[in-house]
Design a protein around this motif. Structure first.
Motif, PDB file in Angstrom:
ATOM      1  N   GLN A   1       0.832  -1.205   0.000  1.00 29.96           N
ATOM      2  CA  GLN A   1       0.000   0.000   0.000  1.00 29.96           C
ATOM      3  C   GLN A   1       0.870   1.260   0.000  1.00 29.96           C
ATOM      4  N   LYS A   2       1.939   1.279   0.777  1.00 28.12           N
ATOM      5  CA  LYS A   2       2.831   2.435   0.787  1.00 28.12           C
ATOM      6  C   LYS A   2       3.504   2.610  -0.571  1.00 28.12           C
ATOM      7  N   PHE A   3       3.931   1.494  -1.179  1.00 27.13           N
ATOM      8  CA  PHE A   3       4.548   1.531  -2.503  1.00 27.13           C
ATOM      9  C   PHE A   3       3.567   2.111  -3.525  1.00 27.13           C
ATOM     10  N   LEU A   4       2.336   1.619  -3.510  1.00 26.94           N
ATOM     11  CA  LEU A   4       1.336   2.094  -4.475  1.00 26.94           C
ATOM     12  C   LEU A   4       1.027   3.571  -4.262  1.00 26.94           C
ATOM     13  N   ASN A   5       0.956   4.027  -3.007  1.00 24.29           N
ATOM     14  CA  ASN A   5       0.712   5.447  -2.731  1.00 24.29           C
ATOM     15  C   ASN A   5       1.858   6.306  -3.245  1.00 24.29           C
TER      16      ASN A   5
ATOM     17  N   VAL B   1       1.554   5.871  -7.332  1.00 25.64           N
ATOM     18  CA  VAL B   1       0.285   6.365  -7.893  1.00 25.64           C
ATOM     19  C   VAL B   1      -0.367   7.245  -6.816  1.00 25.64           C
ATOM     20  N   PRO B   2       0.127   8.515  -6.688  1.00 21.51           N
ATOM     21  CA  PRO B   2      -0.281   9.333  -5.544  1.00 21.51           C
ATOM     22  C   PRO B   2      -1.718   9.853  -5.581  1.00 21.51           C
ATOM     23  N   ASN B   3      -2.382   9.806  -6.754  1.00 21.47           N
ATOM     24  CA  ASN B   3      -3.767  10.294  -6.784  1.00 21.47           C
ATOM     25  C   ASN B   3      -4.653   9.364  -5.953  1.00 21.47           C
ATOM     26  N   ASN B   4      -5.556   9.960  -5.187  1.00 18.61           N
ATOM     27  CA  ASN B   4      -6.505   9.195  -4.374  1.00 18.61           C
ATOM     28  C   ASN B   4      -5.793   8.111  -3.562  1.00 18.61           C
ATOM     29  N   PRO B   5      -4.899   8.498  -2.625  1.00 19.47           N
ATOM     30  CA  PRO B   5      -4.084   7.515  -1.912  1.00 19.47           C
ATOM     31  C   PRO B   5      -4.906   6.523  -1.088  1.00 19.47           C
ATOM     32  N   LEU B   6      -4.332   5.340  -0.956  1.00 17.55           N
ATOM     33  CA  LEU B   6      -4.947   4.289  -0.156  1.00 17.55           C
ATOM     34  C   LEU B   6      -4.794   4.594   1.324  1.00 17.55           C
TER      35      LEU B   6
ATOM     36  N   ILE C   1      -3.907  -2.590  -9.935  1.00 20.65           N
ATOM     37  CA  ILE C   1      -4.197  -2.715 -11.369  1.00 20.65           C
ATOM     38  C   ILE C   1      -3.874  -1.404 -12.084  1.00 20.65           C
ATOM     39  N   GLU C   2      -4.228  -0.274 -11.471  1.00 21.56           N
ATOM     40  CA  GLU C   2      -3.907   1.033 -12.065  1.00 21.56           C
ATOM     41  C   GLU C   2      -2.398   1.179 -12.245  1.00 21.56           C
ATOM     42  N   TYR C   3      -1.626   0.794 -11.219  1.00 26.94           N
ATOM     43  CA  TYR C   3      -0.164   0.871 -11.311  1.00 26.94           C
ATOM     44  C   TYR C   3       0.361  -0.049 -12.420  1.00 26.94           C
TER      45      TYR C   3
END
Length: 66
Positions: free
Chosen positions: A29-33, A36-41, A56-58
């Motif tokens: 989750q930290k990696f994805l945030n 892909v910083p828009n709308n963070p988890l 999937i977006e990433y």
């Protein structure tokens, strides 16, 4: 024969998938945030639908999947 249950897997062994929980999911989750910083988890260590969608977006953004 072991009884099959529908409970989500309460571990974070690989491969990570829906229902898994733990420190590896937090790392994901930290990696994805970061990537892909828009709308963070919300970093909660639970592989939920939002985490799956962000993954999937990433993967699409990086050309890993189409």
């Amino acid at each position: 024969e072991p009884e099959q249950t529908t409970e989500p897997e309460k571990d974070d062994s690989f491969p990570l998938k829906m229902g898994k929980e733990g420190p590896n999911v937090v790392k994901l989750q930290k990696f994805l945030n970061d990537k892909v910083p828009n709308n963070p988890l919300t970093v909660n260590g639970i592989f939920d639908q939002k985490t799956k969608d962000k993954l999937i977006e990433y993967q699409k953004r990086e050309g890993i999947i189409q």
